[in-house]
Design a protein around this motif. Sequence first.
Motif, PDB file in Angstrom:
ATOM      1  N   SER A   1     117.986  71.825  18.470  1.00 27.28           N
ATOM      2  CA  SER A   1     118.790  70.608  18.574  1.00 27.28           C
ATOM      3  C   SER A   1     119.731  70.759  19.755  1.00 27.28           C
ATOM      4  O   SER A   1     119.941  71.857  20.276  1.00 27.28           O
ATOM      5  CB  SER A   1     119.559  70.318  17.282  1.00 27.28           C
ATOM      6  OG  SER A   1     120.562  71.278  17.068  1.00 27.28           O
TER       7      SER A   1
ATOM      8  N   SER B   1     124.777  72.664  17.936  1.00 29.45           N
ATOM      9  CA  SER B   1     125.011  72.689  16.497  1.00 29.45           C
ATOM     10  C   SER B   1     126.287  71.968  16.103  1.00 29.45           C
ATOM     11  O   SER B   1     126.451  71.601  14.960  1.00 29.45           O
ATOM     12  CB  SER B   1     125.063  74.124  15.983  1.00 29.45           C
ATOM     13  OG  SER B   1     126.123  74.827  16.617  1.00 29.45           O
TER      14      SER B   1
ATOM     15  N   LEU C   1     127.153  69.090  16.920  1.00 30.09           N
ATOM     16  CA  LEU C   1     126.863  67.676  16.664  1.00 30.09           C
ATOM     17  C   LEU C   1     126.130  67.617  15.334  1.00 30.09           C
ATOM     18  O   LEU C   1     124.921  67.749  15.267  1.00 30.09           O
ATOM     19  CB  LEU C   1     125.995  67.085  17.779  1.00 30.09           C
ATOM     20  CG  LEU C   1     126.697  66.821  19.108  1.00 30.09           C
ATOM     21  CD1 LEU C   1     125.709  66.280  20.123  1.00 30.09           C
ATOM     22  CD2 LEU C   1     127.824  65.823  18.920  1.00 30.09           C
ATOM     23  N   TYR C   2     126.893  67.419  14.256  1.00 29.22           N
ATOM     24  CA  TYR C   2     126.313  67.630  12.946  1.00 29.22           C
ATOM     25  C   TYR C   2     125.290  66.590  12.571  1.00 29.22           C
ATOM     26  O   TYR C   2     124.495  66.813  11.672  1.00 29.22           O
ATOM     27  CB  TYR C   2     127.428  67.685  11.905  1.00 29.22           C
ATOM     28  CG  TYR C   2     128.401  68.799  12.193  1.00 29.22           C
ATOM     29  CD1 TYR C   2     129.723  68.524  12.470  1.00 29.22           C
ATOM     30  CD2 TYR C   2     127.983  70.116  12.219  1.00 29.22           C
ATOM     31  CE1 TYR C   2     130.611  69.556  12.752  1.00 29.22           C
ATOM     32  CE2 TYR C   2     128.849  71.142  12.509  1.00 29.22           C
ATOM     33  CZ  TYR C   2     130.168  70.861  12.775  1.00 29.22           C
ATOM     34  OH  TYR C   2     131.037  71.873  13.063  1.00 29.22           O
ATOM     35  N   ASN C   3     125.315  65.447  13.209  1.00 30.16           N
ATOM     36  CA  ASN C   3     124.278  64.484  12.886  1.00 30.16           C
ATOM     37  C   ASN C   3     123.136  64.514  13.889  1.00 30.16           C
ATOM     38  O   ASN C   3     122.253  63.669  13.833  1.00 30.16           O
ATOM     39  CB  ASN C   3     124.867  63.070  12.799  1.00 30.16           C
ATOM     40  CG  ASN C   3     125.323  62.567  14.156  1.00 30.16           C
ATOM     41  OD1 ASN C   3     125.519  63.354  15.066  1.00 30.16           O
ATOM     42  ND2 ASN C   3     125.484  61.265  14.285  1.00 30.16           N
ATOM     43  N   SER C   4     123.155  65.476  14.817  1.00 31.12           N
ATOM     44  CA  SER C   4     122.040  65.555  15.755  1.00 31.12           C
ATOM     45  C   SER C   4     120.847  66.139  15.022  1.00 31.12           C
ATOM     46  O   SER C   4     120.954  67.165  14.358  1.00 31.12           O
ATOM     47  CB  SER C   4     122.399  66.421  16.959  1.00 31.12           C
ATOM     48  OG  SER C   4     122.594  67.751  16.589  1.00 31.12           O
ATOM     49  N   PRO C   5     119.705  65.469  15.100  1.00 25.02           N
ATOM     50  CA  PRO C   5     118.564  65.925  14.306  1.00 25.02           C
ATOM     51  C   PRO C   5     117.958  67.196  14.862  1.00 25.02           C
ATOM     52  O   PRO C   5     118.079  67.510  16.045  1.00 25.02           O
ATOM     53  CB  PRO C   5     117.584  64.750  14.426  1.00 25.02           C
ATOM     54  CG  PRO C   5     117.914  64.119  15.732  1.00 25.02           C
ATOM     55  CD  PRO C   5     119.395  64.273  15.908  1.00 25.02           C
ATOM     56  N   LEU C   6     117.296  67.919  13.980  1.00 27.05           N
ATOM     57  CA  LEU C   6     116.504  69.060  14.390  1.00 27.05           C
ATOM     58  C   LEU C   6     115.117  68.566  14.787  1.00 27.05           C
ATOM     59  O   LEU C   6     114.520  67.733  14.105  1.00 27.05           O
ATOM     60  CB  LEU C   6     116.396  70.079  13.251  1.00 27.05           C
ATOM     61  CG  LEU C   6     117.482  71.142  13.150  1.00 27.05           C
ATOM     62  CD1 LEU C   6     118.845  70.536  12.974  1.00 27.05           C
ATOM     63  CD2 LEU C   6     117.154  72.114  12.029  1.00 27.05           C
ATOM     64  N   HIS C   7     114.608  69.093  15.884  1.00 31.46           N
ATOM     65  CA  HIS C   7     113.254  68.803  16.345  1.00 31.46           C
ATOM     66  C   HIS C   7     112.410  70.040  16.068  1.00 31.46           C
ATOM     67  O   HIS C   7     112.725  71.126  16.549  1.00 31.46           O
ATOM     68  CB  HIS C   7     113.243  68.467  17.834  1.00 31.46           C
ATOM     69  CG  HIS C   7     114.065  67.265  18.178  1.00 31.46           C
ATOM     70  ND1 HIS C   7     113.525  66.006  18.305  1.00 31.46           N
ATOM     71  CD2 HIS C   7     115.389  67.130  18.396  1.00 31.46           C
ATOM     72  CE1 HIS C   7     114.489  65.142  18.606  1.00 31.46           C
ATOM     73  NE2 HIS C   7     115.626  65.796  18.656  1.00 31.46           N
TER      74      HIS C   7
END
Lengths: 114, 116
Positions: B95, B98, B100-106
């Motif tokens: 991502s 870390s 950015l807590y709403n950044s999605p995991l790819h």
Amino acid sequence: AQTVTQSQPEMSVQEAETVTLSCTYDTSESDYYLFWYKQPPSRQMILVIRQEAYKQQNATENRFSVNFQKAAKSFSLKISDSQLGDAAMYFCAYRNGANSKLTFGKGITLSVRP
Amino acid sequence: GAGVSQSPSNKVTEKGKDVELRCDPISGHTALYWYRQSLGQGLEFLIYFQGNSAPDKSGLPSDRFSAERTGGSVSTLTIQRTQQEDSAVYLCASSIRSSLYNSPLHFGNGTRLTVT
């Protein structure tokens, strides 16, 4: 520790119908984020939808929407107009503001009947 | 652009051998995660990197498991003296960062490890 529970291991839906997948979580945090991921047979996890806990409005993404009940710690996924391509495993996931990792539920296998 | 790349896609090894699993994250993604998915189970967190350091390695199941990341990019998960219970799909994700807590995991497509 935070936990995510998906109590239904399998569900089936008729094509074009609507289905709701359940998820509950346990946390003492007030600031957190919730996600639904889809895993088709290719194994790649694909983000379906996400919800910030501080937002009261339920997230929507095209045919996918959530019912977020913060007090009940419930985060269900509704799939409208189900399509054959929706057949996959679906995982609910939680992430809080102090910890970077996602905590996943055990997943639910969704089948779509033509 | 290119997604998360994992290699090999499948690995069969004999019990007691060491294996290395590789993950190439999306370019520019500073956070990298390893998860394990056993048959019929959810994703079990193993370790996460921010840059080259690992602030959280709490999920590594034993000292036979280790991981490193170099140059803020490629990561290698090493399992020494493999056991049959290590058989699983190992998934890597990245991502943007870390914090950015709403950044999605790819996620990558995973490595299926089979220990015979």
